[in-house]
Scaffold this active site. Structure first.
Site, PDB file in Angstrom:
ATOM      1  N   LYS A 124       1.928  -1.276   1.916  1.00 25.43           N
ATOM      2  CA  LYS A 124       3.296  -1.392   1.374  1.00 25.43           C
ATOM      3  C   LYS A 124       3.171  -1.690  -0.105  1.00 25.43           C
ATOM      4  CE  LYS A 124       7.491  -1.235   3.123  1.00 25.43           C
ATOM      5  NZ  LYS A 124       7.929  -0.627   4.406  1.00 25.43           N
ATOM      6  N   ASP A 164      11.532   2.955   0.854  1.00 19.70           N
ATOM      7  CA  ASP A 164      11.947   1.755   1.586  1.00 19.70           C
ATOM      8  C   ASP A 164      13.212   1.284   0.854  1.00 19.70           C
ATOM      9  OD1 ASP A 164      10.912  -0.239   3.792  1.00 19.70           O
ATOM     10  OD2 ASP A 164      11.526  -1.533   2.155  1.00 19.70           O
TER      11      ASP A 164
END
Ligand code: NDP
Ligand code: 2IT
Length: 445
Positions: A124, A164
């Protein structure tokens, strides 16, 4: 391995990372028994290696705003684990982004990606930059500055970012453009790309649709029909909007949407026409949910979340982490909620999760329920590697199959003695076993 001692030590080492500790605690607690059935894991100190990210890049991002001012943000990429495939996971742009949040997200992503049945490791990244209120040119300059540092650490077989919170098609396009320029190659290094340059059909819809497919699998275990059910959704971004889309098609009633400023209540359920208007408002104009409420004459609750406002049969938190606490969970249960399926990552606090598990309702953690997004990212990587594109029907069919497979894995590892399913345990154990076996086979690396 004793989970309690292990967690005490992790908490001592990373005291300022509450979200990371929250995610680690949930997984370690639920896999303790299974881990201890494999003494070979402990002999390689596998759990500690699995909880600590393999690598973290942290960098400064400087860019120039429209007024000529020089602005500075932080940039990060957490490459958590690549035992089963290249690092894979989204990029988040939001003012709240910090290392604890990205470490929790990369950790969760590792187990989620393992559940998808595809070959993807976990990662991430992101920045405390907020695209909200910025011009397209400011967003572009920021994305280029961010990518100017990150490009050297990613690649189609190394690490494949995607969107995201705060990162959608626009941001992915700008980052991909700069990556391509710096690397002098056109490759599938990002997913969520535009349809004209390697993106997959159904990737925008995938997380929301996938969550509804997972929900349908859960409901079928209790013979519950989705038609006519009142469904509360939080958020009004990519995940929330496509969740609403699929629910309307299935005849369910979407009774709320929200953003970080407040909640709109939709007493009779969102109609297709109202859906088209909220879609336009959010994606074409980047508008606020308060504007939608005013435009339609719906009640709007400033600064509130949906859970204690609307009565619902099903709750689908689809905004952000820890957006549903113990009081919210008790209110949902008191109002007769029978299922909670997480579109967001870790939206329920520890206390809320304990309430849902204690009540024995259908409760799906994000790493299972929202895995449809990264699954179609995996399908985008497969299409890019073959240099061809599948039809929307083909991708949707594969997405449904993957969500059914994830549900089956949860049932396999999470069925309680009374026959009901603990989806938290099921998802954690299934996700863990695949990664752990791969790590064990590859030795201490
Ligand atoms: P978007 O940026 O498209 O939308 C986010 C939504 O959540 C917006 O309505 C936003 O409101 C709201 N929100 C964000 N932060 C907060 C906050 N701190 N408090 C209250 N509301 C907030 O993001 P996505 O829809 O892509 O992501 C939503 C969730 O789903 C995240 O948890 C993400 O990690 C998860 N997820 C996303 C996937 C994807 O494919 N995109 C895949 C799997 C999970 P506002 O506009 O006011 O900021
Ligand atoms: O949390 C997630 O699974 C995502 N944001 C999607 C990641 C991806 O690589 O598609």
């Amino acid at each position: 391995m004793k989970a309690k001692e292990f967690l005490t030590e992790i908490a001592r080492r990373f005291p300022n990372e509450p979200e990371y500790l929250q995610a680690v605690e949930e997984v370690v607690t639920s896999i303790e028994d299974v881990y201890n059935e494999y003494p070979a894991f402990e002999s390689q100190n596998l759990l500690e290696r699995l909880c600590i990210p393999e690598r973290i890049y942290t960098f400064r991002v400087s860019w120039v705003d429209d007024a000529g001012r020089v602005r500075t943000n932080m940039g990060y990429r957490v490459q958590h684990n690549n035992a089963i495939g290249p690092y894979k996971g989204g990029i988040r742009f939001h003012s709240s982004v910090n290392l604890s949040i990205l470490k929790f997200l990369a950790f969760e992503q590792t187990f989620k990606n393992s559940l998808t049945t595809l070959a993807m490791g976990g990662a991430k990244g992101g920045s405390d930059f907020s695209p909200r209120g910025k011009s397209d040119m400011e967003v572009m300059r920021f994305c280029q500055a961010f990518m100017n540092e990150l490009y050297r650490h990613i690649g189609a077989d190394t690490d494949v970012p995607a969107g995201d919170i705060g990162v959608g098609g626009r941001e992915v396009g700008y980052m991909f453009g700069w990556y391509k320029k710096m690397q002098r190659e056109f490759s599938g290094t990002f997913t969520g790309k535009g349809m004209d340059f390697g993106g997959s059909l159904m990737r925008p819809e995938a997380t929301g649709y996938g969550n509804v497919y997972f929900l349908l699998n859960m409901l079928s275990t209790r013979g519950i029909d989705i038609r006519g059910k009142r469904v509360a959704i939080s958020g009004s971004g990519n995940v929330a909007i496509y969740t609403a889309d699929k629910l309307i098609s299935l005849g369910a009633k979407v009774v709320s949407l929200s953003d970080s400023d407040g909640t709109v209540e939709i007493p009779d359920g969102l109609t297709r026409e109202q859906y088209d208007r909220v879609f336009e408002l959010k994606f074409a104009y980047r508008g606020r949910i308060s504007e939608f409420a005013a435009q339609e004459g719906f009640p709007y609750y400033e600064g509130r979340r949906p859970w204690q406002i609307v009565k619902c049969d099903i709750a689908l938190p689809s905004a952000t982490q820890n957006e549903l606490d113990g009081d919210d969970a008790r209110a949902l249960l008191a109002n007769g909620c029978v299922a909670v399926s997480e579109g967001a990552n870790m939206p329920s606090t520890r206390e809320a999760v304990a309430e849902f598990l204690g009540a024995g309702i259908l409760y799906a953690p994000g790493k299972a329920a929202n895995a449809g997004g990264v699954s179609v990212s995996g399908l985008e990587m497969a299409q890019n590697a073959q240099k061809l594109s599948w039809t929307a029907e083909e991708v949707d069919r594969r997405l449904r199959d993957i969500m059914a497979d994830i549900h089956a894995q949860c049932v396999r590892y999470g069925t309680r003695p009374d026959g009901s399913v603990n989806y938290v345990k099921g998802a954690n154990v299934a996700g863990f076993l695949k990664v752990a076996k791969a790590m064990h086979a590859q030795g201490i690396v």
